[in-house]
Scaffold this motif. Structure first.
Motif, PDB file in Angstrom:
ATOM      1  N   ALA A 106      32.316  56.207  32.917  1.00  0.00           N
ATOM      2  CA  ALA A 106      31.104  56.894  33.364  1.00  0.00           C
ATOM      3  C   ALA A 106      31.308  58.382  33.182  1.00  0.00           C
ATOM      4  N   ALA A 107      30.224  59.063  32.771  1.00  0.00           N
ATOM      5  CA  ALA A 107      30.297  60.512  32.561  1.00  0.00           C
ATOM      6  C   ALA A 107      28.893  61.079  32.600  1.00  0.00           C
ATOM      7  N   PHE A 108      28.811  62.391  32.943  1.00  0.00           N
ATOM      8  CA  PHE A 108      27.528  63.091  32.953  1.00  0.00           C
ATOM      9  C   PHE A 108      27.146  63.503  31.533  1.00  0.00           C
ATOM     10  N   ILE A 109      25.868  63.536  31.256  1.00  0.00           N
ATOM     11  CA  ILE A 109      25.305  64.140  30.053  1.00  0.00           C
ATOM     12  C   ILE A 109      24.603  65.407  30.479  1.00  0.00           C
ATOM     13  N   TRP A 110      24.888  66.495  29.803  1.00  0.00           N
ATOM     14  CA  TRP A 110      24.385  67.792  30.262  1.00  0.00           C
ATOM     15  C   TRP A 110      22.865  67.846  30.175  1.00  0.00           C
ATOM     16  N   THR A 111      22.250  68.390  31.220  1.00  0.00           N
ATOM     17  CA  THR A 111      20.801  68.619  31.248  1.00  0.00           C
ATOM     18  C   THR A 111      20.550  70.029  31.755  1.00  0.00           C
ATOM     19  N   GLU A 112      19.351  70.533  31.496  1.00  0.00           N
ATOM     20  CA  GLU A 112      18.981  71.854  32.007  1.00  0.00           C
ATOM     21  C   GLU A 112      18.940  71.826  33.528  1.00  0.00           C
ATOM     22  N   PRO A 113      19.486  72.845  34.201  1.00  0.00           N
ATOM     23  CA  PRO A 113      19.500  72.822  35.680  1.00  0.00           C
ATOM     24  C   PRO A 113      18.106  72.794  36.288  1.00  0.00           C
ATOM     25  N   HIS A 114      17.119  73.411  35.592  1.00  0.00           N
ATOM     26  CA  HIS A 114      15.785  73.476  36.170  1.00  0.00           C
ATOM     27  C   HIS A 114      14.921  72.277  35.784  1.00  0.00           C
ATOM     28  N   SER A 115      15.466  71.334  35.010  1.00  0.00           N
ATOM     29  CA  SER A 115      14.667  70.202  34.540  1.00  0.00           C
ATOM     30  C   SER A 115      14.460  69.143  35.610  1.00  0.00           C
ATOM     31  N   MET A 116      15.161  69.233  36.724  1.00  0.00           N
ATOM     32  CA  MET A 116      15.080  68.247  37.807  1.00  0.00           C
ATOM     33  C   MET A 116      15.404  66.842  37.279  1.00  0.00           C
ATOM     34  N   ARG A 117      16.358  66.785  36.359  1.00  0.00           N
ATOM     35  CA  ARG A 117      16.805  65.523  35.812  1.00  0.00           C
ATOM     36  C   ARG A 117      18.332  65.496  35.786  1.00  0.00           C
ATOM     37  N   LEU A 118      18.907  64.328  36.007  1.00  0.00           N
ATOM     38  CA  LEU A 118      20.332  64.076  35.854  1.00  0.00           C
ATOM     39  C   LEU A 118      20.483  62.878  34.915  1.00  0.00           C
ATOM     40  N   LYS A 119      21.502  62.941  34.045  1.00  0.00           N
ATOM     41  CA  LYS A 119      21.755  61.840  33.130  1.00  0.00           C
ATOM     42  C   LYS A 119      23.233  61.479  33.160  1.00  0.00           C
ATOM     43  N   THR A 120      23.494  60.173  33.170  1.00  0.00           N
ATOM     44  CA  THR A 120      24.874  59.686  33.105  1.00  0.00           C
ATOM     45  C   THR A 120      24.977  58.642  31.995  1.00  0.00           C
ATOM     46  N   GLY A 131      31.927  32.755  26.290  1.00  0.00           N
ATOM     47  CA  GLY A 131      33.059  33.468  26.862  1.00  0.00           C
ATOM     48  C   GLY A 131      33.456  34.719  26.129  1.00  0.00           C
ATOM     49  N   ALA A 132      32.707  35.179  25.137  1.00  0.00           N
ATOM     50  CA  ALA A 132      33.041  36.413  24.434  1.00  0.00           C
ATOM     51  C   ALA A 132      32.784  37.611  25.327  1.00  0.00           C
ATOM     52  N   ILE A 133      33.590  38.653  25.225  1.00  0.00           N
ATOM     53  CA  ILE A 133      33.467  39.882  26.003  1.00  0.00           C
ATOM     54  C   ILE A 133      32.791  40.929  25.133  1.00  0.00           C
ATOM     55  N   LEU A 134      31.691  41.504  25.650  1.00  0.00           N
ATOM     56  CA  LEU A 134      30.938  42.520  24.912  1.00  0.00           C
ATOM     57  C   LEU A 134      30.939  43.805  25.719  1.00  0.00           C
ATOM     58  N   GLN A 135      31.155  44.925  25.059  1.00  0.00           N
ATOM     59  CA  GLN A 135      31.159  46.250  25.704  1.00  0.00           C
ATOM     60  C   GLN A 135      30.000  47.061  25.131  1.00  0.00           C
ATOM     61  N   GLN A 136      29.203  47.652  26.063  1.00  0.00           N
ATOM     62  CA  GLN A 136      28.068  48.460  25.652  1.00  0.00           C
ATOM     63  C   GLN A 136      28.004  49.726  26.493  1.00  0.00           C
ATOM     64  N   SER A 137      27.381  50.761  25.917  1.00  0.00           N
ATOM     65  CA  SER A 137      27.139  52.030  26.623  1.00  0.00           C
ATOM     66  C   SER A 137      25.638  52.280  26.670  1.00  0.00           C
ATOM     67  N   PHE A 138      25.193  52.863  27.773  1.00  0.00           N
ATOM     68  CA  PHE A 138      23.761  53.178  27.930  1.00  0.00           C
ATOM     69  C   PHE A 138      23.630  54.398  28.840  1.00  0.00           C
ATOM     70  N   VAL A 139      22.438  54.966  28.834  1.00  0.00           N
ATOM     71  CA  VAL A 139      22.161  56.208  29.580  1.00  0.00           C
ATOM     72  C   VAL A 139      21.216  55.883  30.735  1.00  0.00           C
ATOM     73  N   VAL A 140      21.557  56.396  31.890  1.00  0.00           N
ATOM     74  CA  VAL A 140      20.705  56.274  33.076  1.00  0.00           C
ATOM     75  C   VAL A 140      20.164  57.658  33.415  1.00  0.00           C
ATOM     76  N   GLU A 141      18.853  57.749  33.573  1.00  0.00           N
ATOM     77  CA  GLU A 141      18.206  59.027  33.906  1.00  0.00           C
ATOM     78  C   GLU A 141      17.811  59.021  35.376  1.00  0.00           C
ATOM     79  N   TYR A 142      18.127  60.118  36.052  1.00  0.00           N
ATOM     80  CA  TYR A 142      17.822  60.279  37.469  1.00  0.00           C
ATOM     81  C   TYR A 142      16.761  61.367  37.619  1.00  0.00           C
ATOM     82  N   VAL A 143      15.627  61.001  38.230  1.00  0.00           N
ATOM     83  CA  VAL A 143      14.565  61.964  38.501  1.00  0.00           C
ATOM     84  C   VAL A 143      14.796  62.536  39.897  1.00  0.00           C
ATOM     85  N   VAL A 144      14.996  63.842  39.972  1.00  0.00           N
ATOM     86  CA  VAL A 144      15.302  64.498  41.242  1.00  0.00           C
ATOM     87  C   VAL A 144      13.990  64.974  41.859  1.00  0.00           C
TER      88      VAL A 144
END
Length: 1316
Positions: A106-120, A131-144
């Motif tokens: 897990a990690a933050f994705i940079w956003t503008e401080p005044h955008s009232m948004r957070l992304k991870t 039984g196969a193991i699959l690895q995926q990455s995705f982005v979650v957006e947080y509305v402040v």
């Protein structure tokens, strides 16, 4: 052949064969891949499976801008910096669905401080196909989103309410605190701070503060003002953020205060006092005169118009010993008021007891409490230094101050002895609010360490105030009933009993009368018991129906339950017993000795737990042969005869169903109504869906398949919060009338109560009978029949029928209109009236109306009325429905009454008589909260249609729309106008503030349908009009107004001979120009008040229907004049002449007013009307500024005007004239027209000097109210007056006109005395 044997050679390496990994082709794309359980490459697996499905990709988080914290639900606020580990952990926890997969990164994705948004960016692993193991990455957006935390909310609350009471104690706020807690008025409060002389309440939004202030208005007398301050402004969205502040002031009068009333206020309260005690404070103040026991209630609005301050307060109470007490002789009917009793007491100050023998005598209202040897507290008035202007005025007028005013009985000495024995603890306690100390209060304790500082004194005073408040609760049951008292869990009854046993040697009999709170009044504190709200034991309840015979809740122990009705013998009893280990058995018995022979007795029953209106019928309980009544929802089971005239039924209830409540009604089937016909009431209830059956504020429903509409009745039934704290007056068990349907039907009250499926609204009719009322569809049936008839006849025939039935309105000019105010019930009586007391009876007396000089009638409220608060003790039942009691054919149908009303209007129009309807928009038959009787609007939406005092709220938008709809209905019925009595209610807004331009009055006079009609405002109290009534009712140049000042000033001047009224009377005789003429010079006057009206807009009348008649007023004035004449005859300057008669005074008032008279004065009024028409250019100009030459004359010299200001003339040294109160004026028109009018208010004859008539003319007497008819009024041929003066009889009015003197047939003129 033998197999060969091989052995490794020493020093040689071991051979390991090389294994190559096999590859397979992807089953989808054919790419060579390493074998895996899915036989698919990674790219194909990703196209087929998404392990992030179901994981939230967008999340909303709440962030407090003030403190930078984030809300961790439900209530925890977390402090975290941007891109910190704490914030990342917080964000991950807010994502729903992560429990299905494994989080590996897990990690933050940079956003503008005044955008009232957070992304991870989150990386997860999950098991997929086989039984196969699959690895995926995705982005979650947080509305402040910004949301203020409770801590910051309390610090920056918006708005806040300052509640202050400028008194030296806090008992009022202690009581107010308990009322707030009991009613839950502090639920929306975010913070409470204690301030000097009050408390500050903080709220999250303005609506909560307004609701809180509305609550305060219902419990204490307050006034408030509000202000707002701009906090911020968003220029992009034009959003303004204001901070609101409400300043609330509580009346400084508290219980036990001694007050001196101003003379005017005391007179308005029935001449009470003027020294009174405050005995109760709610939203009104109850005042009691301790010397006479007279009581008065001072409403909050009346108090703030005349604010009072206590003359002496509770801090000045003095202790007295009662030496003797005996009942006093009652004065009038006030010797005993129920709560108080009058007594004469001999007392001595406790401080003087033993040091001197001075005793004091006083009267007190505590006669039922005080006995010799008791202790009382009161005010030592004789030794007090009282500084009160009102008291000084009262003493100057002769008020004798008592030495002592006793306030209440004191139990302090007995309480002190109890505390010494250790009985101080109370078994009850009060809840307290969480209050923060304000800046002033927080600084006070710092003074405790500096000697006798304010902090220590304040704490001691507050403790003493609380103790006194607790004692008041113990002493006053009425006060105690308004608060909630809880059992104290820390109270130890055993310790209290031991303390009592330890002090048994003392005189406990003397302490037995110390007030205490009964244990049955105490409530269990749910928080102390560990129960949440709604977790109390027991679920049953009472449905409140008088017809319901309800058994107690079933319990495990068998017992007998007897249900009693209003009689003295048990009618129904329920025996409960065991029918086995797991069953209860109920035996229901009915005393059927009064049941007619041959009747079948049935029990209508149901069981419930928490909802009394939702009956259940478990199959295990229902006896065989029972059936469900679809109309009522009850189960019907036959009861079997059991001997001795009794009927019984046994119900078996499984133990698993208890506890529950059994509700039952016993009924005998087969009974016949009067006349041998049984009247069956059927009912169906349709539940309205707010989504389907509501459009805006309009509820509607369409019902198909209805038949026999003439017999169908309907009503509205509402379910909701039945507590009055919500502002509603909901009664779920009552059918309400449709306020917009003019079709009503009356039923006999007894018949409806026995037969109707639900209670119908019941009213007390003016004739003394009672009737149940219901809305009916008969009007709809008539309209449908009429439309079918018109469609069958065709357009031409319909037009001809409408033309034949059309009667044009008289359309009288205002200058021609002469009003006669009649009550239909009393006016439509007499010889020759075939339909007495009805609309048609009024039409039959059209000739009488014309005979008394009227051409327009004002009917007292002709809509459906009942007994209530209003004109002639009648109040509106329904504003749109004609009164069935005023019909002749069918006195139970408003439609039949409406048809006769239209017939009456048409017949009067044929006679040239206009019909105006009187409307009272104040109290209705629905009563007030003290005496409620919900009929329609009260039960539908009390807060929108009524004020808190029960008066119709004409400032509400809903009420205004309904009133306009009502007026439209009557305008379509043919009326020519409306007269609004008590019109001052129409100028107030929703909160009761007086408006210069009230919306309702504006809408009425500018409505296209109502504007052509005549609209009259008849206020009962002109001081409640805008600007204290200086310019009358807001009119926009269109409203007429009844000039109440005219009758008041004319009666005082002519009938009572009150001096100093010449200026006022002159203004009234010339049309009251100060009220009705334009006035653009008064500063700040709005246009709707400054604009002028013609003199014809002023309606001058002396009497009002429902009060004293003209004959009664004239008779009283004649008695006063006779007494004054007798007193004058005994003096040195006796005047000749007999006292005036009541007929003279009555005709004098008629000559000056625009009113009409009864039949004996019809000839006099008829001549006056014709004279007014002929002399209209002189006496009744079309406008105030119409050119005419008007001059005023005194009695002694016609060339000199009367002395208008007597006081100014006296200060200037002018000697007053002998007959200076005589007033006369003459008017000269174009040509040789002239008229002279003289008014003699004296009880003796006045010789009045006459001005010279026009050249070639002589004065001719045409009106002299002192003469007998027909000489009292003549059109022409009156006696010529050639002398320079004329005698005017006592209380008489004369009218002279300029006439040409002819020699032929000239009679010898009367010789008048020359001017003295």
């Amino acid at each position: 052949m033998e197999p060969a044997m091989f052995a490794p050679v020493a020093g040689a390496q071991t051979f390991v064969p090389h294994q190559t990994q096999g590859h397979v082709l992807c089953c989808l794309c054919g790419t060579a891949i390493a074998p895996n359980p899915t036989n698919m490459c990674v790219n194909c697996i990703r196209t087929q499976v998404d392990i992030t499905e179901g994981i939230q990709k967008q999340v909303t988080v709440l962030w407090c801008k003030s403190c930078g914290r984030y809300l961790q639900p439900p209530k925890h606020w977390l402090k975290a910096d941007l891109e910190s580990k704490e914030l990342l952990t917080f964000c991950i926890k807010r994502v729903r669905g992560l429990q299905k997969v494994k989080l590996v990164d897990a990690a933050f994705i940079w956003t503008e401080p005044h955008s009232m948004r957070l992304k991870t960016k989150l990386t997860v692993q999950g098991e997929v196909l086989n039984g196969a193991i699959l690895q995926q990455s995705f982005v979650v957006e947080y509305v402040v989103e910004r949301h203020m935390c409770p801590t910051c909310n309390r610090q920056n609350a918006n708005p806040n309410s300052w509640v202050r009471q400028h008194v030296a104690h806090k008992r009022t706020f202690f009581f107010l605190e308990q009322l707030i807690l009991k009613h839950g008025a502090d639920e929306a409060c975010v913070n409470v701070k204690e301030m000097h002389e009050g408390v500050d309440f903080y709220f999250a939004n303005r609506a909560h503060a307004v609701k809180f202030i509305d609550f305060l208005q219902t419990v204490v007398p307050i006034r408030y003002r509000h202000d707002k301050q701009l906090v911020s402004h968003d220029v992009h969205t034009s959003n303004y953020n204001y901070k609101y502040t409400f300043s609330v002031e509580v009346a400084p009068l508290c219980k036990d205060d001694l007050v001196c009333l101003p003379a005017k206020l005391a007179a308005s309260l029935g001449n009470i006092g003027p020294m009174v005690l405050v005995t109760r404070v709610t939203n009104a103040i109850t005042l009691t005169d301790p010397l006479t026991l007279r009581q008065a209630v001072l409403e909050a609005a009346a108090y703030w118009r005349t604010p009072l301050k206590p003359m002496m307060g509770s801090r000045q109470l003095t202790e007295f010993y009662v030496l003797d007490a005996e009942a006093a002789v009652p004065q009038g009917s006030y010797g005993h008021s129920g709560k108080w009793a009058l007594a004469s007491c001999e007392v001595a100050r406790a401080a003087d007891f033993g040091s001197n023998d001075r005793t004091l005598f006083t009267r007190t209202h505590l006669g039922h409490l005080l006995h010799p040897g008791d202790t009382a507290v009161g005010y030592d008035v004789g030794n007090a230094n009282l500084v009160d202007p009102e008291l000084e005025k009262a003493v100057h007028k002769g008020l004798t101050l008592p030495d002592v005013v006793l306030v209440r009985k004191s139990y302090e000495d007995k309480r002190r002895r109890r505390r010494q024995r250790g009985q101080q603890a109370r078994p009850w306690r009060l809840k307290r609010m969480a209050v923060d100390a304000g800046e002033e209060e927080a600084a006070a304790p710092a003074a405790e360490g500096r000697g006798r500082g304010r902090g220590a004194t304040t704490a001691e005073q507050e403790e003493a105030d609380m103790e006194r408040f607790l004692q008041e609760l113990e002493e006053d049951p009425e006060m105690r009933a308004r608060v909630a008292l809880y059992k104290d869990p820390n109270f130890d009854p055993a310790a209290a009993a031991a303390a009592v046993q330890g002090g048994m040697g003392e005189s406990d009999e003397e302490e037995g009368d110390v007030p205490q709170v009964p244990l049955e009044e105490l409530l269990d504190d749910l928080a102390a018991l560990g129960l949440g709200e709604g977790e109390e034991d027991g679920e049953g309840g009472d449905d409140g129906s008088e017809d319901m015979m309800e058994a107690e809740r079933l319990v495990a122990t068998p017992g007998e339950i007897i249900i009693r009705t209003g009689m003295d013998v048990p009618m129904v009893r329920v025996l409960q017993g065991k029918a086995g280990a797991d069953q209860h058995q109920l035996l229901v018995e009915l005393d059927g000795r009064d049941v007619p022979q041959g009747s079948t007795v049935e029990l209508h029953w149901g069981v419930y737990r928490s909802a009394p209106h939702l009956w259940q019928h478990p199959a295990e309980v229902v006896p065989a042969g029972s059936h469900r009544n679809e109309r009522s929802g009850a189960m019907v089971s036959a009861m079997q005869p059991s001997g001795n005239g009794r009927y019984s039924l046994t119900l078996t209830v499984p133990a698993a169903l208890v506890p529950l409540t059994l509700a039952c009604v016993a009924a005998a089937a087969g009974q016949q109504q009067q006349g041998g016909q049984q009247q069956e009431w059927g009912m169906v209830e349709l539940v309205l869906d707010p989504v389907l059956n509501r459009t805006g504020e309009l509820w509607h429903i369409a019902v198909d398949g209805l038949h026999d509409l003439e017999q169908l009745c309907y009503g509205w039934r509402l379910e909701g919060d039945v507590s009055w704290e919500s502002g509603c007056r909901v009664q779920p068990d009552l059918l309400l009338l449709d306020p917009c349907n003019p079709a009503l039907r009356y039923f006999l009250a007894d018949e409806a109560s026995e037969s109707a499926p639900l209670p119908l609204p019941t009213v007390a009719l003016p004739d003394g009978s009672s009737a149940a009322v219901a809305s009916t569809l008969a009007g709809l049936a008539q309209e449908l029949a009429r439309q079918r008839q018109l469609a069958a006849a065709g357009p031409a025939a319909a037009g001809e029928a409408a033309a034949e039935s059309f009667v044009p309105r008289p359309d009288l000019a205002l200058e021609e209109m002469r009003l006669l105010e009649v009550d239909v019930r009393t006016f439509a009586q007499g010889k020759g009236v075939q339909h007495p007391g009805s609309y048609l009876g009024v039409a039959e007396r059209a000739a009488h109306i014309r005979a008394v000089g009227a051409n327009a009638v004002v009917l007292t409220p002709s809509y459906a009325t009942a007994k209530g608060i209003g004109l002639l003790s009648r109040a509106a039942v329904h504003y749109m429905a004609a009164d069935p009691q005023l019909a002749t054919a069918n006195r139970s149908s408003s439609l039949a009454a409406a048809a006769e009303f239209r017939q009456m209007v048409a017949q009067l129009h044929e006679q040239g008589i206009e019909v105006l309807l009187q409307v009272d928009l104040t109290f209705t038959a629905e009563g007030t909260d003290a005496h409620p009787s919900s009929l329609s609007l009260r039960g539908l939406d009390y807060g929108s249609y009524y004020r808190k005092n029960g008066v119709l709220n004409c400032g509400s938008a809903a009420a205004q729309q309904y009133i306009l709809r009502t007026l439209h209905h009557w305008a379509q019925e043919g009326v020519d106008g409306f007269c609004f009595i008590n019109a001052e209610n129409m100028v107030q807004d929703r909160e009761g503030f007086i408006l210069d331009a009230p919306p309702l009055a504006d809408a009425i006079c500018h409505d296209p349908l109502l504007k052509p009609l005549k609209i009259i405002a008849a206020p009962s109290d002109e001081s409640l009009l805008p600007r204290s009534g200086v310019r009358g009712f807001p009119h926009w140049g269109l409203w007429q107004q009844r000039n109440a000042r005219f009758g008041r000033d004319l009666m005082a001047f002519l009938a009572e001979d009150t001096p100093g009224l010449l200026t006022a009377v002159a203004g009234r005789l010339t049309g009251s120009a100060a009220v009705f003429d334009s006035d653009w010079d008064m500063p700040g006057l709005p246009g709707d008040l400054a604009i002028g009206r013609r003199p014809a807009f002023c309606i001058n009348s002396v009497t009002v229907l429902g009060r004293q008649s003209l004959a009664e007023l004239a008779a009283e004035a004649a008695e006063l004049a006779a007494a004054a004449s007798a007193a004058g005859a005994a003096g040195p300057a006796a005047r000749s002449g007999s006292p005036p008669s009541a007929a003279t005074i009555s005709k004098s008032l008629l000559a000056l007013a625009d009113a009409v008279a009864d039949l004996p004065s019809a000839h006099f009024v008829g001549v006056l009307q014709r004279l007014r028409q002929r002399l209209a250019p002189l006496l009744l100009p079309p406008r105030f500024d119409s050119p005419r030459d008007i001059r005023w004359h005194s009695a002694s010299d016609a060339l000199v005007e009367p002395v208008w200001d007597v006081e100014a003339a006296a200060e200037a040294g002018v000697v007053p004239e002998r007959d200076g109160n005589y007033i006369a004026f003459s008017v000269r028109g174009t040509g040789d027209q002239a008229v002279y009018v003289g008014v003699n208010p004296y009880p003796h004859v006045v010789s009045a000097a006459l001005p010279l008539p026009p050249p070639g003319r002589v004065w001719e007497r045409v009106v002299d109210t002192s003469l007998q008819p027909p000489d009292d009024a003549l059109m022409e041929g009156g006696t010529p007056v050639r002398a320079r003066s004329v005698p005017v009889a006592a209380k008489a009015v004369i009218v002279l006109q300029a006439a040409v003197l002819e020699s032929a047939g000239l009679q010898q003129p009367m010789q008048y005395l020359p001017t003295q």
